[in-house]
Design a protein around this motif. Structure first.
Motif, PDB file in Angstrom:
ATOM      1  N   THR A 126     -34.228 -38.767 -18.795  1.00 29.56           N
ATOM      2  CA  THR A 126     -33.282 -39.602 -18.048  1.00 29.56           C
ATOM      3  C   THR A 126     -33.958 -40.701 -17.246  1.00 29.56           C
ATOM      4  N   ALA A 127     -35.273 -40.863 -17.389  1.00 32.98           N
ATOM      5  CA  ALA A 127     -35.994 -41.850 -16.571  1.00 32.98           C
ATOM      6  C   ALA A 127     -35.433 -43.249 -16.756  1.00 32.98           C
ATOM      7  N   ILE A 128     -35.101 -43.625 -17.992  1.00 39.89           N
ATOM      8  CA  ILE A 128     -34.608 -44.971 -18.252  1.00 39.89           C
ATOM      9  C   ILE A 128     -33.285 -45.206 -17.528  1.00 39.89           C
ATOM     10  N   VAL A 129     -32.463 -44.160 -17.405  1.00 38.67           N
ATOM     11  CA  VAL A 129     -31.184 -44.305 -16.708  1.00 38.67           C
ATOM     12  C   VAL A 129     -31.401 -44.550 -15.220  1.00 38.67           C
ATOM     13  N   TRP A 130     -32.339 -43.809 -14.623  1.00 39.99           N
ATOM     14  CA  TRP A 130     -32.622 -43.982 -13.196  1.00 39.99           C
ATOM     15  C   TRP A 130     -33.222 -45.350 -12.910  1.00 39.99           C
ATOM     16  N   VAL A 131     -33.854 -45.960 -13.897  1.00 38.89           N
ATOM     17  CA  VAL A 131     -34.431 -47.297 -13.705  1.00 38.89           C
ATOM     18  C   VAL A 131     -33.377 -48.388 -13.881  1.00 38.89           C
ATOM     19  N   LEU A 132     -32.554 -48.275 -14.921  1.00 44.80           N
ATOM     20  CA  LEU A 132     -31.600 -49.330 -15.237  1.00 44.80           C
ATOM     21  C   LEU A 132     -30.402 -49.362 -14.298  1.00 44.80           C
ATOM     22  N   ALA A 133     -29.985 -48.206 -13.781  1.00 42.03           N
ATOM     23  CA  ALA A 133     -28.818 -48.184 -12.892  1.00 42.03           C
ATOM     24  C   ALA A 133     -29.041 -49.019 -11.630  1.00 42.03           C
ATOM     25  N   PRO A 134     -30.162 -48.860 -10.902  1.00 43.56           N
ATOM     26  CA  PRO A 134     -30.385 -49.726  -9.740  1.00 43.56           C
ATOM     27  C   PRO A 134     -30.526 -51.200 -10.105  1.00 43.56           C
ATOM     28  N   LEU A 135     -31.118 -51.499 -11.272  1.00 45.48           N
ATOM     29  CA  LEU A 135     -31.230 -52.895 -11.694  1.00 45.48           C
ATOM     30  C   LEU A 135     -29.852 -53.500 -11.924  1.00 45.48           C
ATOM     31  N   ILE A 172     -25.299 -57.035  -9.704  1.00 46.32           N
ATOM     32  CA  ILE A 172     -23.948 -57.132  -9.155  1.00 46.32           C
ATOM     33  C   ILE A 172     -23.988 -57.575  -7.698  1.00 46.32           C
ATOM     34  N   ALA A 173     -24.941 -57.067  -6.936  1.00 44.57           N
ATOM     35  CA  ALA A 173     -25.042 -57.436  -5.522  1.00 44.57           C
ATOM     36  C   ALA A 173     -25.338 -58.917  -5.350  1.00 44.57           C
ATOM     37  N   LEU A 174     -26.141 -59.483  -6.235  1.00 38.48           N
ATOM     38  CA  LEU A 174     -26.526 -60.888  -6.108  1.00 38.48           C
ATOM     39  C   LEU A 174     -25.471 -61.842  -6.638  1.00 38.48           C
ATOM     40  N   TYR A 175     -24.786 -61.442  -7.710  1.00 41.18           N
ATOM     41  CA  TYR A 175     -23.881 -62.379  -8.381  1.00 41.18           C
ATOM     42  C   TYR A 175     -22.469 -61.840  -8.539  1.00 41.18           C
ATOM     43  N   GLU A 192     -20.214 -58.397   1.608  1.00 38.58           N
ATOM     44  CA  GLU A 192     -19.815 -57.002   1.789  1.00 38.58           C
ATOM     45  C   GLU A 192     -19.158 -56.453   0.526  1.00 38.58           C
ATOM     46  N   GLY A 193     -18.316 -57.275  -0.089  1.00 37.55           N
ATOM     47  CA  GLY A 193     -17.644 -56.834  -1.306  1.00 37.55           C
ATOM     48  C   GLY A 193     -18.601 -56.645  -2.475  1.00 37.55           C
ATOM     49  N   SER A 194     -19.564 -57.559  -2.630  1.00 32.74           N
ATOM     50  CA  SER A 194     -20.508 -57.429  -3.743  1.00 32.74           C
ATOM     51  C   SER A 194     -21.406 -56.216  -3.574  1.00 32.74           C
ATOM     52  N   LEU A 195     -21.755 -55.883  -2.323  1.00 38.66           N
ATOM     53  CA  LEU A 195     -22.576 -54.691  -2.087  1.00 38.66           C
ATOM     54  C   LEU A 195     -21.796 -53.419  -2.419  1.00 38.66           C
ATOM     55  N   GLN A 196     -20.533 -53.389  -2.042  1.00 34.58           N
ATOM     56  CA  GLN A 196     -19.712 -52.229  -2.373  1.00 34.58           C
ATOM     57  C   GLN A 196     -19.533 -52.101  -3.883  1.00 34.58           C
ATOM     58  N   LEU A 197     -19.342 -53.244  -4.537  1.00 31.71           N
ATOM     59  CA  LEU A 197     -19.198 -53.235  -5.991  1.00 31.71           C
ATOM     60  C   LEU A 197     -20.495 -52.800  -6.663  1.00 31.71           C
ATOM     61  N   ALA A 210     -20.785 -48.987  -6.328  1.00 31.98           N
ATOM     62  CA  ALA A 210     -19.864 -48.322  -7.247  1.00 31.98           C
ATOM     63  C   ALA A 210     -20.356 -48.416  -8.685  1.00 31.98           C
ATOM     64  N   THR A 211     -20.910 -49.566  -9.055  1.00 30.35           N
ATOM     65  CA  THR A 211     -21.411 -49.746 -10.418  1.00 30.35           C
ATOM     66  C   THR A 211     -22.604 -48.834 -10.692  1.00 30.35           C
ATOM     67  N   MET A 212     -23.536 -48.759  -9.750  1.00 33.61           N
ATOM     68  CA  MET A 212     -24.710 -47.910  -9.938  1.00 33.61           C
ATOM     69  C   MET A 212     -24.299 -46.439 -10.086  1.00 33.61           C
ATOM     70  N   LEU A 213     -23.408 -45.976  -9.220  1.00 28.33           N
ATOM     71  CA  LEU A 213     -22.968 -44.583  -9.294  1.00 28.33           C
ATOM     72  C   LEU A 213     -22.231 -44.308 -10.596  1.00 28.33           C
ATOM     73  N   ARG A 214     -21.437 -45.283 -11.053  1.00 27.86           N
ATOM     74  CA  ARG A 214     -20.689 -45.072 -12.291  1.00 27.86           C
ATOM     75  C   ARG A 214     -21.634 -45.011 -13.485  1.00 27.86           C
TER      76      ARG A 214
END
Length: 262
Positions: free
Chosen positions: A66-75, A80-83, A101-106, A109-113
């Motif tokens: 699962t290493a690739i998943v833990w790397v790609l999810a934060p990326l 999403i946070a930037l754009y 604030e909205g982009s950080l929340q999004l 949510a995207t990383m967790l999903r």
């Protein structure tokens, strides 16, 4: 078969029909795809992490797979946070980058999903044998035998594909043509491997036709593919996790149906 695969296939999930694993993964994925909020994804992820130790995978094997998943999810979250869509307080506004604030929340949510969807899929299919999967698709889902056997043959060729790539690399290195020009070397190896794969595929299809794999009529299967209580329990477990996650999101007001109007 590597030692890693042999250990994975001896775990509690090894004997469960691969079709049930497909069903459980779908039961988890579809509800999480319909919403984009940190509560449903977070609840599902916590429940999944609690159940992963019972999957039969050692911690070292779990992290390696699962290493690739833990790397790609934060990326994904960083992008999403930037754009992402801007809403609420804007913290950074520079050129195309706008962190709010909205982009950080999004982003959260995207990383967790991504984690909640990808991790159980990796864990479930770590114990799937291609032949067992083909048996399940043909006997349980009643998919056309020609399609199933063709897919199985393709999966079996993946290992040979990797071996051919290594052999080509070693051969070029032995001839002294692999020391410079990485892009040119990659293009040359890719073209050579494409030609080799086409030739092997043509030979394999001819051999399968000669052995009657494409013959009309009802096909028999060498091994049965049972689908019973354990399989239904696994699917029910996936549905339960998805239901708890949805109820938690609705109860907290975080539910965000992304297919809804507006």
């Amino acid at each position: 078969m590597t030692l890693l695969e042999s250990r994975a296939r001896s775990g509690p999930l090894a004997g469960i029909n691969p079709v049930a694993k497909l069903g459980a993964a779908a039961a988890l994925t579809i509800p999480l795809v319909l919403t984009l909020d940190p509560v449903s994804a977070g609840v599902a992820l916590v429940l999944e992490l609690l159940l992963f130790p019972f999957a039969g995978l050692g911690w070292r094997e779990f992290w390696s797979r699962t290493a690739i998943v833990w790397v790609l999810a934060p990326l994904t979250a960083v992008t999403i946070a930037l754009y992402g869509e801007t809403s609420g307080t804007v913290y950074v506004d520079w050129f195309l980058v706008r962190i709010s604030e909205g982009s950080l929340q999004l982003a959260l949510a995207t990383m967790l999903r991504v984690l909640a969807i990808a991790l159980p899929s990796v864990v479930l299919f770590a114990t799937v044998d291609p032949t067992d999967l083909a048996d399940g698709l043909g006997q349980v889902l009643r998919l056309p035998a020609r399609f199933v056997m063709g897919g199985l043959a393709g999966l079996r060729m993946v290992g040979l594909f990797l071996d051919d790539w290594r052999a080509l690399e070693l051969a070029r290195r032995a001839r002294g043509v692999a020391d410079r020009g990485r892009l040119r070397r990659f293009a040359g190896m890719a073209f050579a491997l494409l030609v080799l794969s086409i030739r092997r595929g043509a030979k394999l299809s001819t051999a399968m036709e000669a052995r009657g794999f494409g013959a009309p009529g009802q096909r028999t299967w060498a091994r049965p593919s049972p689908f019973g209580r354990r399989e239904w329990m696994l699917i029910a477990l996936g549905l339960t996790i998805a239901a708890v996650a949805i109820v938690a999101a609705v109860a907290t007001g975080a539910w965000n149906f992304i297919l809804g109007p507006g």
